[in-house]
Design a protein around this motif. Structure first.
Motif, PDB file in Angstrom:
ATOM      1  N   SER A  23     -44.899 -78.626  39.468  1.00  0.00           N
ATOM      2  CA  SER A  23     -45.596 -77.796  38.511  1.00  0.00           C
ATOM      3  C   SER A  23     -45.409 -78.440  37.300  1.00  0.00           C
ATOM      4  O   SER A  23     -44.313 -79.283  36.840  1.00  0.00           O
ATOM      5  CB  SER A  23     -45.356 -76.295  38.498  1.00  0.00           C
ATOM      6  N   ALA A  24     -46.073 -78.052  36.245  1.00  0.00           N
ATOM      7  CA  ALA A  24     -46.030 -78.579  34.760  1.00  0.00           C
ATOM      8  C   ALA A  24     -44.713 -77.982  34.219  1.00  0.00           C
ATOM      9  O   ALA A  24     -44.027 -78.928  33.502  1.00  0.00           O
ATOM     10  CB  ALA A  24     -47.302 -77.886  33.972  1.00  0.00           C
ATOM     11  N   ARG A  45     -42.894 -76.753  24.071  1.00  0.00           N
ATOM     12  CA  ARG A  45     -43.944 -77.108  25.098  1.00  0.00           C
ATOM     13  C   ARG A  45     -43.940 -75.917  26.182  1.00  0.00           C
ATOM     14  O   ARG A  45     -44.972 -75.595  26.842  1.00  0.00           O
ATOM     15  CB  ARG A  45     -43.469 -78.529  25.835  1.00  0.00           C
ATOM     16  N   LEU A  46     -42.851 -75.516  26.757  1.00  0.00           N
ATOM     17  CA  LEU A  46     -42.807 -74.315  27.697  1.00  0.00           C
ATOM     18  C   LEU A  46     -43.797 -73.215  27.128  1.00  0.00           C
ATOM     19  O   LEU A  46     -44.760 -72.778  27.681  1.00  0.00           O
ATOM     20  CB  LEU A  46     -41.561 -73.666  27.952  1.00  0.00           C
ATOM     21  N   THR A  47     -43.584 -72.791  25.861  1.00  0.00           N
ATOM     22  CA  THR A  47     -44.533 -71.747  25.310  1.00  0.00           C
ATOM     23  C   THR A  47     -46.054 -71.995  25.351  1.00  0.00           C
ATOM     24  O   THR A  47     -46.715 -71.145  25.513  1.00  0.00           O
ATOM     25  CB  THR A  47     -44.005 -71.568  23.863  1.00  0.00           C
ATOM     26  N   ALA A  48     -46.190 -73.463  24.905  1.00  0.00           N
ATOM     27  CA  ALA A  48     -47.749 -73.926  24.933  1.00  0.00           C
ATOM     28  C   ALA A  48     -48.195 -73.990  26.321  1.00  0.00           C
ATOM     29  O   ALA A  48     -49.444 -73.462  26.493  1.00  0.00           O
ATOM     30  CB  ALA A  48     -47.640 -75.239  24.304  1.00  0.00           C
ATOM     31  N   LEU A  49     -47.402 -74.290  27.327  1.00  0.00           N
ATOM     32  CA  LEU A  49     -47.938 -74.068  28.869  1.00  0.00           C
ATOM     33  C   LEU A  49     -48.278 -72.567  29.113  1.00  0.00           C
ATOM     34  O   LEU A  49     -49.105 -72.480  29.691  1.00  0.00           O
ATOM     35  CB  LEU A  49     -46.709 -74.783  29.592  1.00  0.00           C
ATOM     36  N   ARG A  50     -47.277 -71.555  28.866  1.00  0.00           N
ATOM     37  CA  ARG A  50     -47.429 -70.430  29.311  1.00  0.00           C
ATOM     38  C   ARG A  50     -48.667 -69.682  28.626  1.00  0.00           C
ATOM     39  O   ARG A  50     -49.333 -68.995  29.316  1.00  0.00           O
ATOM     40  CB  ARG A  50     -46.247 -69.768  29.165  1.00  0.00           C
ATOM     41  N   ARG A  51     -48.897 -70.174  27.452  1.00  0.00           N
ATOM     42  CA  ARG A  51     -50.054 -69.766  26.754  1.00  0.00           C
ATOM     43  C   ARG A  51     -51.414 -69.981  27.282  1.00  0.00           C
ATOM     44  O   ARG A  51     -52.291 -69.427  27.546  1.00  0.00           O
ATOM     45  CB  ARG A  51     -50.092 -70.120  25.178  1.00  0.00           C
TER      46      ARG A  51
END
Length: 54
Positions: A23-24, A45-51
């Protein structure tokens, strides 16, 4: 041909060459472990992915 040992966090199937892809978030975690990005960049980046998932 280079043979690499399985990477922690991947399933045995994926490490054995199955068509399943990490996964990403797993890729991002790997980049953090290898020191390619720092913790601040990881969290951003994790926050951006989850958004993007919502």
């Amino acid at each position: 041909m280079t043979v690499r040992p399985p990477v922690r966090g991947r399933t045995a199937l994926c490490a054995a060459g199955d068509s399943a892809r990490p996964s990403a978030e797993q890729i991002l975690g790997g980049r953090l472990r290898r020191g390619e990005i720092d913790e601040e960049e990881y969290r951003r980046r994790l926050t951006a992915l989850r958004r993007a998932e919502t």
